[in-house]
Design an enzyme around this catalytic site. Structure first.
Site, PDB file in Angstrom:
ATOM      1  N   CYS A 139      -7.363 -11.775   0.462  1.00  0.00           N
ATOM      2  CA  CYS A 139      -7.939 -10.538   1.008  1.00  0.00           C
ATOM      3  C   CYS A 139      -9.302 -10.249   0.392  1.00  0.00           C
ATOM      4  CB  CYS A 139      -7.014  -9.354   0.737  1.00  0.00           C
ATOM      5  SG  CYS A 139      -5.633  -9.197   1.877  1.00  0.00           S
ATOM      6  N   ASN A 160     -11.543  -8.802   5.646  1.00  0.00           N
ATOM      7  CA  ASN A 160     -11.654  -7.935   6.814  1.00  0.00           C
ATOM      8  C   ASN A 160     -13.089  -7.525   7.118  1.00  0.00           C
ATOM      9  OD1 ASN A 160      -8.802  -6.600   5.390  1.00  0.00           O
ATOM     10  ND2 ASN A 160      -8.730  -7.542   7.405  1.00  0.00           N
ATOM     11  N   SER A 217       0.828  -1.203   0.000  1.00  0.00           N
ATOM     12  CA  SER A 217       0.000   0.000   0.000  1.00  0.00           C
ATOM     13  C   SER A 217       0.862   1.252   0.000  1.00  0.00           C
ATOM     14  CB  SER A 217      -0.934  -0.003   1.215  1.00  0.00           C
ATOM     15  OG  SER A 217      -1.634   1.214   1.319  1.00  0.00           O
ATOM     16  N   ARG A 256      -2.607  -5.104  14.892  1.00  0.00           N
ATOM     17  CA  ARG A 256      -3.981  -4.621  14.720  1.00  0.00           C
ATOM     18  C   ARG A 256      -5.021  -5.461  15.463  1.00  0.00           C
ATOM     19  NH1 ARG A 256      -4.175  -3.056   8.249  1.00  0.00           N
ATOM     20  NH2 ARG A 256      -2.089  -2.149   8.107  1.00  0.00           N
ATOM     21  N   GLU A 315      -9.805  -7.312  13.175  1.00  0.00           N
ATOM     22  CA  GLU A 315      -9.599  -7.225  11.734  1.00  0.00           C
ATOM     23  C   GLU A 315     -10.326  -8.318  10.961  1.00  0.00           C
ATOM     24  OE1 GLU A 315      -7.397  -4.776  10.127  1.00  0.00           O
ATOM     25  OE2 GLU A 315      -7.694  -3.780  12.045  1.00  0.00           O
ATOM     26  N   HIS A 363      -1.421  -8.673   8.702  1.00  0.00           N
ATOM     27  CA  HIS A 363      -2.471  -9.627   9.085  1.00  0.00           C
ATOM     28  C   HIS A 363      -1.902 -11.036   9.042  1.00  0.00           C
ATOM     29  CE1 HIS A 363      -5.692  -6.600   7.545  1.00  0.00           C
ATOM     30  NE2 HIS A 363      -5.652  -6.567   8.857  1.00  0.00           N
TER      31      HIS A 363
END
Length: 445
Positions: A369, A110, A28, A214, A174, A250
């Protein structure tokens, strides 16, 4: 009674963009500010969904969120017409504005944590939307996610929906990205694995030093209670803090499971042997395969770059397992060599299928994902909103919908365009009619 694992993939939204919003997600950040192609991204996702459907898998579709999120911008003090709100926010608080334009709901791993009816005390499928508190742009999703899930799984006889956990970092959740399930058969009681990055109420415990953890243990425990899971059906595993600091934001970036296979990297977990021993004890009789990828063969950096573990492992109708991998795995000498060897090692994984999902990969999300796994029996499948299940007609209709509403290219600076907001709302309003979801978006209510 027949049992299935249904993958519900997220449709990529009309504002798919690369704003580099996710600290701790290497892909990202490295692609921040690049131009994106919402149309190409949506079609890549649809191609993967259709391909799995053609393999004989049950495949579902989950709708994206409304973006830009004008309602949140108004809550933050920006006033006037919608166009004025967009202009003021983009000028006065550009990072806040970009966060409110994120299309990250495409990553439905998520979206929620799901426990199948075989595991729960009341014999229903339980859903808890993830609160995603660690990232502001994702914390905007849970309420609408909950509405979309309720519209997709609406039959109260079979499905139980919970509110997301409190919006606080102590209960940072998450969703399925940190949850997997091992079982002999999708319809039989299994062992649900909850992977956490830190303890919220005990700061003396190990935790990463560079990037945030997270998921908290306390969030995992709360979901297990809400879903009515037995103590013998749950294992809590701490993620290795060192791999979080290497960009493993994750667990599904370093480990993935399916039925009786746990596929994981040597460095994935903090206390690996004790965790595997507990899994084996609670799993009970029957074959259980722990497939460990050594660091010497695939480094953590290569695993993150190619998303080797953010692949899907599916059980095909014939009984063999297959890995659904991004083409980045095929392009990596180390990873492709490992996968070539894996299919002849003697585990149930016998096939590898590569898919181009580069628009998602560049923003930090691989094939796993993009999907939320929901184990269902045939009666529960019949209770799902049938308009959300992939077939030839829905594939054709959604491609036509994308062609009609999506832009070929989108620059981050164009997110302030009020016409983009109207295009997005027109698209989503039509989508809710195609999928028969009702009024799930704020602009419809």
């Amino acid at each position: 009674m027949k049992e299935f694992e249904v993958n519900f993939d997220g449709l990529v939204g009309p504002t798919h963009n690369y704003a580099g919003l996710s600290y701790g997600n290497v892909a990202s950040l490295s692609n921040a500010k690049a131009s994106s192609s919402p149309k190409q991204a949506a079609k890549q996702g649809l191609m993967k969904m259709k391909a799995l459907s053609d393999m004989g898998m049950l495949q579902g579709v989950l709708a994206p969120q409304e973006r830009p999120d004008v309602m949140t911008l108004r809550r933050l003090g920006f006033t006037g017409s919608d166009a004025q709100v967009l202009e003021k926010a983009a000028k006065q608080a550009p990072m806040v504005f970009q966060a409110c334009c994120s299309a990250s709901s495409m990553w439905t791993a998520n979206a929620a944590t799901v426990s199948p009816s075989a595991d729960t005390a009341d014999g229903k499928v339980h859903f808890t939307p993830a609160n995603l508190t660690n990232k502001f742009h994702r914390s905007l999703e849970p309420e609408v996610t909950g509405r979309i899930l309720k519209a997709t799984f609406s039959n109260e006889r079979h499905f139980h929906h919970h509110q997301h956990l409190p919006d606080n970092e102590h209960f940072g959740d998450e969703g399925a990205a940190n949850h997997t399930r091992l079982c002999s058969n999708y319809g039989h009681a299994g062992v649900e694995l909850f992977v956490y990055g830190r303890y919220a109420f005990d700061t003396s415990k190990p935790a990463p030093k560079k990037y945030p953890a997270r998921q908290t243990l306390e969030a995992c425990q709360a979901i297990a209670r809400l879903h009515g899971l037995s103590e013998e059906g749950v294992v809590y595993i701490q993620q290795n803090p060192d791999v979080i600091d290497q960009g493993v934001f994750h667990n599904d970036v370093i480990s993935v499971g399916n039925q009786n296979v746990l596929f994981y990297h040597e460095q994935a977990f903090y206390n690996t042997q004790a965790s595997l021993d507990e899994i084996r004890r609670k799993y009970g009789e029957g074959d259980l395969h722990f497939v460990m990828v050594p660091t010497a063969e695939v480094s953590v950096a290569d695993a993150v770059k190619t998303y080797l573990f953010n692949t899907q492992i599916i059980t095909l109708p014939g009984g063999e397992m297959a890995i659904i991998a991004p083409t980045e795995c095929q392009e990596s000498p180390a990873v492709s060599a490992y996968l070539d060897k894996l299919v002849i090692l003697g585990s149930p994984i016998k096939q590898v299928h590569y898919f181009d999902v580069k628009q998602s990969m560049r923003n930090g999300g691989g094939p796993a994902c993009l999907r939320l796994r929901v184990a269902l029996n045939d009666q529960e499948v019949d209770a799902v909103n049938p308009n959300t299940l992939m077939n030839d007609n829905l594939f054709k209709r959604l491609n036509q919908w994308v062609d009609k509403h999506y832009r070929e290219e989108l620059k981050v600076d164009e997110l302030r365009d009020p016409q983009l907001l109207q295009e997005s709302r027109d698209a989503l309003d039509e989508l809710t009619q195609i999928l028969k979801l009702g009024s799930v978006y704020p602009f419809q209510r």
